[in-house]
Design an enzyme around this catalytic site. Structure first.
Site, PDB file in Angstrom:
ATOM      1  N   GLU A  76      -4.864 -57.546 -16.371  1.00 47.78           N
ATOM      2  CA  GLU A  76      -4.276 -57.329 -17.469  1.00 47.78           C
ATOM      3  C   GLU A  76      -2.910 -56.516 -17.021  1.00 47.78           C
ATOM      4  O   GLU A  76      -1.910 -56.298 -18.038  1.00 47.78           O
ATOM      5  CB  GLU A  76      -4.986 -56.270 -18.284  1.00 47.78           C
TER       6      GLU A  76
ATOM      7  N   GLY B 270     -12.487 -58.963 -28.014  1.00 48.28           N
ATOM      8  CA  GLY B 270     -13.347 -60.102 -28.972  1.00 48.28           C
ATOM      9  C   GLY B 270     -12.605 -59.932 -30.408  1.00 48.28           C
ATOM     10  O   GLY B 270     -12.903 -58.714 -30.926  1.00 48.28           O
TER      11      GLY B 270
ATOM     12  N   MET C   2     -13.191 -52.316 -25.020  1.00 49.76           N
ATOM     13  CA  MET C   2     -14.049 -51.088 -24.310  1.00 49.76           C
ATOM     14  C   MET C   2     -13.050 -50.080 -24.091  1.00 49.76           C
ATOM     15  O   MET C   2     -13.647 -49.008 -23.141  1.00 49.76           O
ATOM     16  CB  MET C   2     -14.769 -51.737 -23.098  1.00 49.76           C
ATOM     17  N   GLU C   3     -11.889 -49.930 -24.311  1.00 55.97           N
ATOM     18  CA  GLU C   3     -11.005 -48.695 -23.846  1.00 55.97           C
ATOM     19  C   GLU C   3     -10.030 -48.010 -24.939  1.00 55.97           C
ATOM     20  O   GLU C   3      -9.734 -46.834 -24.866  1.00 55.97           O
ATOM     21  CB  GLU C   3     -10.208 -49.056 -22.763  1.00 55.97           C
TER      22      GLU C   3
ATOM     23  N   ASP D 149     -12.140 -64.130 -26.903  1.00 57.91           N
ATOM     24  CA  ASP D 149     -13.534 -64.498 -27.171  1.00 57.91           C
ATOM     25  C   ASP D 149     -13.862 -64.163 -28.757  1.00 57.91           C
ATOM     26  O   ASP D 149     -13.153 -63.412 -29.396  1.00 57.91           O
ATOM     27  CB  ASP D 149     -14.671 -63.954 -26.346  1.00 57.91           C
TER      28      ASP D 149
HETATM   29  N1  ADE Z   1     -13.165 -57.779 -24.225  1.00 55.04           N
HETATM   30  C1  ADE Z   1     -13.091 -58.722 -24.549  1.00 55.04           C
HETATM   31  N2  ADE Z   1     -14.031 -59.504 -25.266  1.00 55.04           N
HETATM   32  C2  ADE Z   1     -15.123 -58.408 -25.276  1.00 55.04           C
HETATM   33  C3  ADE Z   1     -16.065 -58.243 -26.292  1.00 55.04           C
HETATM   34  N3  ADE Z   1     -16.399 -59.336 -26.644  1.00 55.04           N
HETATM   35  N4  ADE Z   1     -16.688 -57.265 -26.266  1.00 55.04           N
HETATM   36  C4  ADE Z   1     -16.038 -55.893 -25.771  1.00 55.04           C
HETATM   37  N5  ADE Z   1     -15.180 -56.122 -25.010  1.00 55.04           N
HETATM   38  C5  ADE Z   1     -14.408 -57.125 -24.767  1.00 55.04           C
END
Ligand code: ADE
Length: 233
Positions: A13, A79, A177-178, A201
């Site tokens: 990243e 996501g 997640m951040e 995703d």
């Molecule tokens: N980063 C990318 N895809 C994610 C997901 N499905 N859950 C948490 N962090 C992510």
């Protein structure tokens, strides 16, 4: 704008951004490498904070205390939480919230995302950074960017029921997640921030297959938006 802090959780990243720094010099704090330099003339410090909320918060605090950042951008993958956002599309944060923070058992007012003692549940991104990030994303991939809520937690989401619960609790467009931790720490320090994420995703049962396939593409695309943003500041 005096100095922009650029944070990504993973090397994929931030590495492309680091490659484009001039006058680069790097120092290490708390096992995080902070690379200072200029990005198209703009003073920046770039760091790979590591995955998750604690790593992200530490990185922001160090950027504020030791590197004198005046603004912060978080770049990376996420996501998708809504059907309109496909792989490769962008989310620019209107605000950010924790989807895994809950103290409702002790007080019904503490709904998901509410940190006891804080005056806000959603951490608002800076308006000027937000518009500049949106404009940059539109240049890279016209018609594929949405502004909205980013929901963060210490969890890779790959289950439709969990995904639906996060949407119900937060109304977010994407999960990662951040972001909310970066937003929280920047907010506590009075530093304007924005989160830019590219979808890797769909945060459901397809995520375990899609994430490894699209992670690098999405991360690079988001880094390109972040660089373009830096050029316009
Ligand atoms: N980063 C990318 N895809 C994610 C997901 N499905 N859950 C948490 N962090 C992510």
């Amino acid at each position: 704008m005096n100095k922009l802090g650029i944070i990504g959780a993973m090397t994929v990243e931030v590495d492309i951004i680091k490659e484009n720094l001039t006058d680069m010099h790097c120092t290490e704090r708390a096992e995080i490498t902070f690379c200072e330099g200029k990005l198209k003339g703009l003073p920046v410090v770039v760091a790979q904070c590591g995955v998750g909320k604690v790593n992200a918060a530490m990185c922001v605090q160090i950027m504020c205390d030791c590197f004198n950042v005046t603004h912060i951008v978080n770049t990376g993958v996420a996501g998708s939480l809504c059907n309109e956002l496909d792989i490769g599309d962008f989310v620019v944060s209107q605000n950010a919230i924790y989807h895994d923070f809950t103290c409702q058992a002790i007080n019904p007012a503490y709904i998901v995302g509410q940190v006891p003692g804080l005056s806000v549940r959603f951490f608002e991104a800076d308006e000027a950074l937000r518009s500049a990030a949106f404009a940059a994303a539109e240049k890279i991939y016209p018609g594929h960017t949405r502004i909205g809520t980013v929901a963060s937690g210490d969890q890779f989401v790959s289950d439709k029921a969990v995904k639906n619960q996060i949407v119900e609790n937060t109304g977010a467009l994407c999960t990662e997640m951040e972001g909310a931790s970066i937003a929280h720490t920047a907010w506590r320090n009075g530093v304007p921030f924005v989160i830019i994420r590219a979808i890797s995703d769909k945060a459901d049962d397809s995520a375990q297959m899609d994430y490894p396939t699209f992670e690098a593409m999405a991360a690079k695309r988001c880094a390109a938006v972040t660089q373009l943003l830096a050029e316009t500041l």
